[in-house]
Design a protein around this motif. Structure first.
Motif, short mmCIF file in Angstrom:
data_model
loop_
_atom_site.label_atom_id
_atom_site.label_comp_id
_atom_site.label_asym_id
_atom_site.label_seq_id
_atom_site.Cartn_x
_atom_site.Cartn_y
_atom_site.Cartn_z
N HIS A 45 0.85 -1.19 0.00
CA HIS A 45 0.00 0.00 0.00
C HIS A 45 0.89 1.23 0.00
O HIS A 45 1.77 1.36 0.86
CB HIS A 45 -0.89 0.00 1.24
N ILE A 46 0.66 2.16 -0.95
CA ILE A 46 1.51 3.35 -1.07
C ILE A 46 0.65 4.61 -1.01
O ILE A 46 -0.21 4.83 -1.87
CB ILE A 46 2.35 3.33 -2.36
N GLY A 47 0.90 5.43 0.02
CA GLY A 47 0.21 6.71 0.17
C GLY A 47 1.22 7.85 0.22
O GLY A 47 2.43 7.64 0.11
N GLY A 48 0.72 9.06 0.42
CA GLY A 48 1.59 10.23 0.46
C GLY A 48 1.03 11.32 -0.43
O GLY A 48 0.08 11.10 -1.19
N THR A 49 1.61 12.51 -0.35
CA THR A 49 1.11 13.64 -1.14
C THR A 49 1.66 13.62 -2.56
O THR A 49 0.93 13.74 -3.52
CB THR A 49 1.46 14.96 -0.45
N ASN A 50 2.96 13.47 -2.70
CA ASN A 50 3.61 13.42 -4.00
C ASN A 50 4.48 12.17 -4.08
O ASN A 50 4.93 11.64 -3.07
CB ASN A 50 4.50 14.64 -4.24
N GLY A 51 4.73 11.72 -5.32
CA GLY A 51 5.67 10.61 -5.51
C GLY A 51 5.08 9.23 -5.43
O GLY A 51 5.80 8.24 -5.59
N LYS A 52 3.76 9.13 -5.20
CA LYS A 52 3.14 7.80 -5.10
C LYS A 52 3.31 7.01 -6.40
O LYS A 52 3.73 5.86 -6.39
CB LYS A 52 1.66 7.92 -4.73
N GLY A 53 2.93 7.66 -7.50
CA GLY A 53 2.99 6.97 -8.79
C GLY A 53 4.38 6.54 -9.17
O GLY A 53 4.60 5.43 -9.67
N SER A 54 5.36 7.41 -8.92
CA SER A 54 6.75 7.07 -9.23
C SER A 54 7.24 5.92 -8.36
O SER A 54 7.92 5.00 -8.84
CB SER A 54 7.65 8.29 -9.04
N THR A 55 6.90 5.95 -7.07
CA THR A 55 7.32 4.89 -6.16
C THR A 55 6.68 3.56 -6.55
O THR A 55 7.33 2.51 -6.53
CB THR A 55 6.96 5.25 -4.70
N VAL A 56 5.39 3.60 -6.93
CA VAL A 56 4.73 2.40 -7.46
C VAL A 56 5.52 1.85 -8.64
O VAL A 56 5.80 0.65 -8.74
CB VAL A 56 3.28 2.72 -7.90
N THR A 57 5.92 2.75 -9.55
CA THR A 57 6.61 2.33 -10.77
C THR A 57 7.97 1.70 -10.47
O THR A 57 8.32 0.67 -11.04
CB THR A 57 6.79 3.53 -11.71
N TYR A 58 8.74 2.32 -9.58
CA TYR A 58 10.05 1.76 -9.22
C TYR A 58 9.89 0.37 -8.61
O TYR A 58 10.60 -0.57 -8.99
CB TYR A 58 10.77 2.67 -8.22
N LEU A 59 8.97 0.23 -7.66
CA LEU A 59 8.80 -1.06 -6.99
C LEU A 59 8.25 -2.10 -7.97
O LEU A 59 8.70 -3.26 -7.96
CB LEU A 59 7.87 -0.91 -5.79
N ARG A 60 7.30 -1.71 -8.79
CA ARG A 60 6.77 -2.64 -9.79
C ARG A 60 7.87 -3.13 -10.73
O ARG A 60 7.97 -4.33 -11.02
CB ARG A 60 5.69 -1.94 -10.62
N SER A 61 8.71 -2.23 -11.18
CA SER A 61 9.78 -2.59 -12.10
C SER A 61 10.78 -3.54 -11.45
O SER A 61 11.25 -4.49 -12.07
CB SER A 61 10.48 -1.32 -12.60
N ILE A 62 11.08 -3.30 -10.18
CA ILE A 62 11.99 -4.19 -9.44
C ILE A 62 11.39 -5.59 -9.33
O ILE A 62 12.05 -6.60 -9.59
CB ILE A 62 12.29 -3.62 -8.03
N LEU A 63 10.12 -5.66 -8.95
CA LEU A 63 9.44 -6.95 -8.79
C LEU A 63 9.34 -7.70 -10.12
O LEU A 63 9.51 -8.92 -10.17
CB LEU A 63 8.06 -6.74 -8.17
N GLU A 64 9.06 -6.96 -11.19
CA GLU A 64 9.02 -7.57 -12.52
C GLU A 64 10.37 -8.19 -12.89
O GLU A 64 10.44 -9.32 -13.38
CB GLU A 64 8.66 -6.53 -13.57
N GLN A 65 11.44 -7.42 -12.64
CA GLN A 65 12.78 -7.90 -12.96
C GLN A 65 13.11 -9.15 -12.16
O GLN A 65 13.86 -10.02 -12.61
CB GLN A 65 13.83 -6.81 -12.66
#
Length: 433
Positions: A45-65
């Motif tokens: 679960h990722i919350g916050g004011t800014n950077g949520k989408g980018s953090t989702v993307t970084y973690l998703r990319s790591i998990l995919e790899q």
């Protein structure tokens, strides 16, 4: 029931008329009717004011790899509605949207007749995502991005493996409160009992609120700049490079292609999450995999260079924190350039300080409106600007086309503001280029 994608989408978007309806009662009702799909999903679960989408993307990319099929639920969309529910970064199909809408529609009708009232657009899409990843296409792990706040956000019915709170800013104050502490209290609502929390929150008062909640929930906390840090950061032509450190553990030469110091923080949160998924939940993620995942991560509309000659940049800077990050990066990277900005925003944002920061950076600034119920008028934005070189335009498409065509060798055109605006701009540029 819906036969076509267009019919399904029209129904979903028609729920916008209900506005934002904080609270979990309608989601809990739908989850009960759907046999609790939220309990069948491994999630972050990722919350916050800014950077949520980018953090989702970084973690998703790591998990995919690392070989894990990874679902994501994000908002708003940038290029197409379907991307809000994606697998390994690929939006689900139109046919799947129709099936999901048909699964949720009868519940919506039934719920409408109760004292709880009908579900909002966001509640419907969230329920669709839960049902999709639990029943239609189960995946190894799903990353859920909070829509608004946290405590009463529709996504907060999940039982995540861990939570991330990126930062706290004064956004959506009409719903979340007027101080960092009040907003932090709402964001801290995603902290679950005995589940790790990772955060980059900086304001002492906000951090104290979050730490207090974590202590009440007996949740371990990993705080950026205390428990893990960023070292040796350098901005390079292709993005950023840095070293991540946690205790005696170092990850050197972590490279990302998204621009800005703030993106190294989002990436650092994702690294910490990957490490904890490995340590606490048995995921197999090698350090080389993390580095590969970070480098491969891309999120549209975040300081996105659309063309290099002439230079056209899109950035969904939709609040004061986002504008600050954008203007800092423009001043650092392009101090020798003539910066031209086209800006549009939602009317319910704190616009004065955002525009003041843009005025200080832009050599020329144009204000436009766009087709969205909450969009601010160009005249309103124009009136808030103190720039001696300000303009407004009724047609944002013509404004972009005209400005782009007039760019000289030393000029940059930056189109920024609401992510809903950037979404429309992306579609227009795809046809224009």
């Amino acid at each position: 029931m819906f036969q076509t994608y267009e019919e399904a989408l029209h129904w979903i978007h028609s729920r916008l008329r209900l506005g934002i309806k904080p609270g979990l009662s309608r989601m809990e009702w739908m989850m009960e009717k759907l046999d609790h799909p939220e309990q069948k999903i491994k999630s972050v679960h990722i919350g916050g004011t800014n950077g949520k989408g980018s953090t989702v993307t970084y973690l998703r990319s790591i998990l995919e790899q690392a070989g894990y099929e990874t679902g994501t639920f994000t908002s708003p969309y940038i290029e197409q509605f379907n991307e809000r529910i994606s697998r390994n970064g690929i939006p689900i199909t139109d046919e799947e949207i129709v099936k999901l809408a048909n699964a949720i529609y009868p519940l919506s009708i039934e719920l409408e007749a109760t004292e709880l009232g009908g579900p909002s657009e966001f509640e419907i899409i969230t329920a669709m995502a839960m049902y999709y990843f639990a029943e239609m296409h189960p995946v190894d792990v799903v990353i859920f991005e909070v829509g608004l706040g946290g405590r009463f956000d529709s996504t907060n019915v999940i039982h995540p493996l861990l939570a991330i709170i990126t930062n706290i800013g004064l956004d959506h104050t009409q719903f979340l409160g007027n101080t960092y502490e009040e907003i932090a209290f709402e964001k801290a609502g995603i902290i679950k009992r005995e589940k790790s929390l990772i955060t980059a929150v900086k304001q002492p008062g906000a951090r104290e609120v979050i730490m207090k909640r974590a202590m009440e929930m007996n949740a371990p906390v990993y705080l950026l700049n205390k428990d893990f840090t960023i070292k040796d950061h350098q901005s390079i032509e292709s993005g950023e490079i840095f070293t991540w450190q946690h205790g005696n553990q170092e990850l050197k030469n972590a490279a990302i292609t998204m621009f800005g110091r703030h993106q190294t923080e989002n990436a650092a949160l994702a690294i910490m999450a990957a490490m904890l998924l490995q340590k606490e939940h048995g995921f197999r993620i090698e350090e080389t995999t993390i580095l590969e995942g970070l480098k491969a991560a891309f999120w549209p509309g975040r300081f996105e260079i659309v063309t290099k000659n002439p230079l056209l940049i899109l950035d969904g800077a939709h609040n004061e924190e986002g504008i600050t990050a954008l203007t800092n990066e423009l001043s650092k990277r392009y101090a020798d350039k003539t910066i031209k900005i086209i800006f549009s925003a939602l009317a319910d944002k704190k616009l004065d300080k955002m525009i003041q920061k843009l005025d200080e950076t832009a050599h020329e600034i144009s204000f436009v409106s766009f087709d969205y119920p909450r969009a601010s008028k160009a005249e309103t934005l124009y009136s808030l600007s103190g720039s001696p070189h300000k303009k407004m335009a009724k047609d944002w498409k013509r404004a972009i086309t005209t400005e782009y065509a007039s760019l000289k060798e030393n000029d940059i055109l930056v189109v920024t503001g609401s992510l809903y605006f950037i979404s429309q701009v992306k579609a227009f540029l795809r046809d224009m280029m």
